[in-house]
Scaffold this motif. Structure first.
Motif, PDB file in Angstrom:
ATOM      1  N   GLU A  72      -8.911  -0.305  -7.910  1.00 29.84           N
ATOM      2  CA  GLU A  72      -9.445   1.074  -7.749  1.00 29.84           C
ATOM      3  C   GLU A  72     -10.917   1.053  -7.376  1.00 29.84           C
ATOM      4  N   GLU A 123      -2.912  -9.670 -10.349  1.00 28.24           N
ATOM      5  CA  GLU A 123      -3.193 -10.303 -11.651  1.00 28.24           C
ATOM      6  C   GLU A 123      -2.095 -11.285 -12.040  1.00 28.24           C
ATOM      7  N   GLU A 137      13.796   0.321  -3.774  1.00 27.06           N
ATOM      8  CA  GLU A 137      13.571  -1.119  -3.697  1.00 27.06           C
ATOM      9  C   GLU A 137      13.621  -1.720  -5.098  1.00 27.06           C
ATOM     10  N   CYS A 154       9.467  -8.841   0.689  1.00 29.41           N
ATOM     11  CA  CYS A 154       9.406  -7.457   1.167  1.00 29.41           C
ATOM     12  C   CYS A 154      10.505  -7.169   2.180  1.00 29.41           C
ATOM     13  N   LYS A 181      -8.842  -8.956  -3.704  1.00 26.96           N
ATOM     14  CA  LYS A 181      -8.375  -8.677  -5.058  1.00 26.96           C
ATOM     15  C   LYS A 181      -6.910  -9.143  -5.106  1.00 26.96           C
ATOM     16  N   LEU A 205       4.027  -1.937   3.031  1.00 21.89           N
ATOM     17  CA  LEU A 205       4.663  -1.529   1.770  1.00 21.89           C
ATOM     18  C   LEU A 205       6.077  -2.109   1.639  1.00 21.89           C
ATOM     19  N   GLY A 206       6.878  -1.495   0.810  1.00 24.23           N
ATOM     20  CA  GLY A 206       8.176  -2.075   0.466  1.00 24.23           C
ATOM     21  C   GLY A 206       9.254  -1.809   1.508  1.00 24.23           C
ATOM     22  N   VAL A 224      -3.649  -7.734  -2.437  1.00 23.00           N
ATOM     23  CA  VAL A 224      -2.344  -8.341  -2.139  1.00 23.00           C
ATOM     24  C   VAL A 224      -1.457  -8.449  -3.381  1.00 23.00           C
ATOM     25  N   PRO A 225      -0.146  -8.576  -3.148  1.00 19.28           N
ATOM     26  CA  PRO A 225       0.814  -8.669  -4.258  1.00 19.28           C
ATOM     27  C   PRO A 225       1.007 -10.125  -4.705  1.00 19.28           C
ATOM     28  N   TRP A 226       1.998 -10.308  -5.587  1.00 19.16           N
ATOM     29  CA  TRP A 226       2.165 -11.625  -6.207  1.00 19.16           C
ATOM     30  C   TRP A 226       3.237 -12.479  -5.554  1.00 19.16           C
ATOM     31  N   PHE A 259      13.250  -5.184  -5.530  1.00 19.00           N
ATOM     32  CA  PHE A 259      12.362  -6.345  -5.456  1.00 19.00           C
ATOM     33  C   PHE A 259      12.855  -7.428  -6.420  1.00 19.00           C
ATOM     34  N   THR A 272      -1.196  -4.963   0.899  1.00 19.48           N
ATOM     35  CA  THR A 272       0.255  -5.167   0.849  1.00 19.48           C
ATOM     36  C   THR A 272       0.693  -4.943  -0.584  1.00 19.48           C
ATOM     37  N   GLY A 273       1.741  -4.145  -0.767  1.00 15.46           N
ATOM     38  CA  GLY A 273       2.227  -3.879  -2.114  1.00 15.46           C
ATOM     39  C   GLY A 273       3.166  -2.695  -2.107  1.00 15.46           C
ATOM     40  N   SER A 274       3.201  -1.996  -3.223  1.00 15.32           N
ATOM     41  CA  SER A 274       4.187  -0.917  -3.379  1.00 15.32           C
ATOM     42  C   SER A 274       3.683   0.391  -2.770  1.00 15.32           C
TER      43      SER A 274
HETATM   44  P1  NAD Z   1       1.829  -3.472  -6.466  1.00 18.84           P
HETATM   45  O1  NAD Z   1       1.699  -2.334  -5.517  1.00 18.84           O
HETATM   46  O2  NAD Z   1       2.125  -3.180  -7.883  1.00 18.84           O
HETATM   47  O3  NAD Z   1       0.479  -4.327  -6.488  1.00 18.84           O
HETATM   48  C1  NAD Z   1      -0.078  -4.839  -5.299  1.00 18.84           C
HETATM   49  C2  NAD Z   1      -1.559  -5.071  -5.529  1.00 18.84           C
HETATM   50  O4  NAD Z   1      -2.188  -3.813  -5.760  1.00 18.84           O
HETATM   51  C3  NAD Z   1      -1.878  -5.943  -6.743  1.00 18.84           C
HETATM   52  O5  NAD Z   1      -2.985  -6.761  -6.459  1.00 18.84           O
HETATM   53  C4  NAD Z   1      -2.231  -4.902  -7.787  1.00 18.84           C
HETATM   54  O6  NAD Z   1      -3.075  -5.397  -8.808  1.00 18.84           O
HETATM   55  C5  NAD Z   1      -2.943  -3.876  -6.943  1.00 18.84           C
HETATM   56  N1  NAD Z   1      -2.994  -2.539  -7.540  1.00 18.84           N
HETATM   57  C6  NAD Z   1      -2.167  -2.007  -8.481  1.00 18.84           C
HETATM   58  N2  NAD Z   1      -2.561  -0.755  -8.788  1.00 18.84           N
HETATM   59  C7  NAD Z   1      -3.645  -0.491  -8.029  1.00 18.84           C
HETATM   60  C8  NAD Z   1      -4.501   0.649  -7.887  1.00 18.84           C
HETATM   61  N3  NAD Z   1      -4.299   1.757  -8.598  1.00 18.84           N
HETATM   62  N4  NAD Z   1      -5.507   0.586  -6.989  1.00 18.84           N
HETATM   63  C9  NAD Z   1      -5.692  -0.516  -6.240  1.00 18.84           C
HETATM   64  N5  NAD Z   1      -4.941  -1.633  -6.351  1.00 18.84           N
HETATM   65  C10 NAD Z   1      -3.921  -1.622  -7.233  1.00 18.84           C
HETATM   66  O7  NAD Z   1       2.901  -4.450  -5.834  1.00 18.84           O
HETATM   67  P2  NAD Z   1       3.451  -5.834  -6.414  1.00 18.84           P
HETATM   68  O8  NAD Z   1       4.356  -5.544  -7.567  1.00 18.84           O
HETATM   69  O9  NAD Z   1       2.326  -6.782  -6.610  1.00 18.84           O
HETATM   70  O10 NAD Z   1       4.293  -6.351  -5.152  1.00 18.84           O
HETATM   71  C11 NAD Z   1       5.555  -5.876  -4.845  1.00 18.84           C
HETATM   72  C12 NAD Z   1       5.501  -4.837  -3.750  1.00 18.84           C
HETATM   73  O11 NAD Z   1       4.839  -5.370  -2.604  1.00 18.84           O
HETATM   74  C13 NAD Z   1       6.888  -4.464  -3.277  1.00 18.84           C
HETATM   75  O12 NAD Z   1       6.960  -3.081  -3.065  1.00 18.84           O
HETATM   76  C14 NAD Z   1       7.020  -5.216  -1.959  1.00 18.84           C
HETATM   77  O13 NAD Z   1       7.944  -4.705  -1.052  1.00 18.84           O
HETATM   78  C15 NAD Z   1       5.628  -5.106  -1.438  1.00 18.84           C
HETATM   79  N6  NAD Z   1       5.407  -6.128  -0.401  1.00 18.84           N
HETATM   80  C16 NAD Z   1       5.312  -5.720   0.919  1.00 18.84           C
HETATM   81  C17 NAD Z   1       5.133  -6.670   1.930  1.00 18.84           C
HETATM   82  C18 NAD Z   1       5.002  -6.261   3.395  1.00 18.84           C
HETATM   83  O14 NAD Z   1       4.575  -7.091   4.214  1.00 18.84           O
HETATM   84  N7  NAD Z   1       5.333  -5.051   3.777  1.00 18.84           N
HETATM   85  C19 NAD Z   1       5.048  -8.026   1.596  1.00 18.84           C
HETATM   86  C20 NAD Z   1       5.172  -8.398   0.258  1.00 18.84           C
HETATM   87  C21 NAD Z   1       5.342  -7.432  -0.734  1.00 18.84           C
END
Ligand code: NAD
Length: 493
Positions: free
Chosen positions: A225, A190, A397, A298, A187, A264-265, A161-163, A399, A239-241
């Motif tokens: 990873e 950070e 995005e 997001c 996980k 994702l975003g 999950v993201p931050w 963000f 959830t993340g990028s």
């Molecule tokens: P991020 O993708 O950088 O990180 C998300 C998570 O993935 C973190 O825990 C990070 O440590 C982990 N991560 C990073 N590199 C990795 C790898 N190589 N392998 C596995 N895990 C890895 O995103 P962020 O900066 O924490 O959050 C912002 C992003 O999250 C934005 O794009 C936002 O739109 C998206 N988001 C989406 C939603 C949704 O519901 N669709 C909700 C909230 C945030």
């Protein structure tokens, strides 16, 4: 929620944090990572900088407890009781969790309190209540055979999950995964691990068997990873990028073809027609829809599309509403907008501002860092207009608290502009015309289309993206399907 209680809680030192594995804290084996509070740039505490070896231990614990069956084969009604106890504990510790989370990621407390612990408690309660109402099926087979369809847990679910809302988003995945009988390894980001570590502690206090919920902190590059490549993890819920989402799919292909769910975003359009029922309200909701939590949402309405005939009038209202938003200490109840999560995120936001100016967009307000004297990371709510679809600001995005405004002439152009990005997470339409509202709901490619509002949701409806905003849905009963398999029994009578 009282300011005095918040002020007391913010003073409490946060001890160095360990991983949470098999029901207890496990100290990291390497130099820990410093946790910097975005409120003032100070070091709040440290978290363990996890290694592939520690992921191995957590996954082994999760698998062992899954096989033992004290959670995976518990009666659904017993899982329900435990998850309801956890929901109660989250509520009892709500302010503590909210303040801890805000010290970690800078979200304004009056948003974080509801969006983080209270929403997480609601989520655990929802899936707890749901799980003893899920039935299998008897198939309409010919006479002489009996076809049964069972729901079975997957095994070990990795949650990444993201931050921005760690507890809310974490709960959207952990709660249905646990309710369905899986073991989970989380996980966290950070940049925001503290509230999820506390959640694991509360889960143990609620009686969740050891090993059913584990948290390994550290970087995405190492811990994320390792989880994604692990041969004994059955599913990654992420959830993340988009960039990391792609890596997770590659990791699945290179390892055990684990299923991957990606949230994702977005670059979500907020579309205001001239016949919007209340332009003042539309303007103030447009401002809060992009600027709350410094735009680190997001589904933020980061593209505002305004019909040409009301453009000037609407922009006046929008800038007035934006000027009223008070950016400040996120632990001050009077602040409408808190801090940007970190120094790198702030620098990235400011690069987008430079890029938009270079591309020829017009800076209406903001565009700069503020409150430098605090040592923290704050940015003025920023509006650009005259943004054209080809510009970086219309496509990527940020963000962050940066709004791109574009005018349109008619409904067809609004639809074209709304759909002219790779994303499809959220959208909104403001109109008094019921037929137009329904046409727009169908025409805009997004996981959620709001009408005459922006944001505002609850656990009963699914959340997720079209196009490159991902696939799979968090929330609602549909999310349970992500964490279980169907098994057929074919019985010759
Ligand atoms: P991020 O993708 O950088 O990180 C998300 C998570 O993935 C973190 O825990 C990070 O440590 C982990 N991560 C990073 N590199 C990795 C790898 N190589 N392998 C596995 N895990 C890895 O995103 P962020 O900066 O924490 O959050 C912002 C992003 O999250 C934005 O794009 C936002 O739109 C998206 N988001 C989406 C939603 C949704 O519901 N669709 C909700 C909230 C945030």
């Amino acid at each position: 929620m009282q300011q005095a209680d918040i002020d007391r809680l913010r003073q409490i030192p946060v001890p160095a944090q360990a991983h949470w594995i098999a029901g207890r804290p496990v100290t990291g084996q390497t130099e820990p990572l410093a946790v910097i509070s975005p409120i003032d740039g100070s070091e709040l505490t440290t978290i363990a900088d996890g290694s592939a070896g520690e992921v191995e231990i957590a996954v082994a614990a999760a698998r062992t407890w899954f096989e033992v069956g004290s959670w995976s084969r518990a009666a659904p009604a017993d899982r329900k009781k435990c998850l309801l106890r956890l929901a109660d504990l989250i509520e009892q510790h709500a302010l503590e969790l909210a303040v801890l989370g805000v010290r970690n990621n800078g979200t304004e407390i009056n948003m974080a309190y509801k969006a983080e612990p209270l929403s997480a408690a609601q989520t655990f309660r929802y899936y707890a209540e749901a799980i003893d109402k899920v039935y299998g099926e008897i198939a309409p087979t010919p006479p002489g055979v009996l076809g049964l369809v069972h729901h079975e847990p997957l095994g070990v679910v990795g949650v990444i999950v993201p931050w921005n809302f760690p507890l809310m988003i974490g709960a959207w995945k952990v709660a249905p995964a646990l309710a369905a009988g899986n073991s989970v390894v989380v996980k966290p980001s950070e940049f925001a691990s503290l509230s999820l570590l506390k959640l694991a502690e509360l889960a143990a206090a609620a009686g969740l068997p050891d090993g059913a919920l584990n948290v390994v902190t550290g970087t995405g590059r190492v811990v994320g990873e390792a989880l994604a490549l692990h041969m004994d993890v059955d599913c990654i819920a992420f959830t993340g990028s988009g960039g990391v989402g792609r890596r997770l799919m590659e990791a699945s292909a290179r390892s055990n073809l684990k299923r991957v769910h990606l949230e994702l975003g977005g670059k979500s359009p907020n579309i205001v027609f001239a016949d919007a029922p209340d332009l003042d309200r539309a303007a103030s909701v447009a401002a809060s829809g992009i600027f709350r939590n410094s735009g680190q949402v997001c589904v933020a309405g980061s593209r505002l599309l305004v019909e040409a005939s009301i453009y000037d009038r609407f922009m006046d209202r929008l800038t007035t509403a934006t000027a009223k938003l008070r950016v400040g200490d996120p632990l001050d109840l009077k602040s409408d907008v808190g801090a940007v999560c970190g120094e790198d995120q702030l620098a990235k936001n400011l690069r987008f501002v430079d890029g938009a100016i270079r591309d020829g967009a017009r800076l209406v307000t903001g565009g700069r860092q503020i409150m430098q004297d605090t040592g923290g990371y704050y940015m003025a709510p920023t509006i650009f207009d005259e943004v054209t679809p080809g510009m970086q600001l219309a496509q990527e995005e940020v963000f962050g608290p940066v709004l791109a405004v574009t005018r349109f002439r008619d409904e067809d152009e609004a639809i074209r502009l709304a759909n002219a990005t790779d994303y499809g997470l959220a959208a909104a339409v403001w109109t008094s015309n019921l037929s137009r509202a329904h046409r727009m709901i169908r025409a805009v490619r997004a996981g959620v289309v709001h009408v005459n509002t922006y944001g505002g949701t609850d656990i009963t409806v699914p959340l997720g993206g079209f196009k490159q905003s991902g696939f799979g849905r968090d929330k609602s009963l549909h999310a349970l399907d992500k964490y279980s398999d169907l098994k057929t029994a074919w019985i010759q009578l």
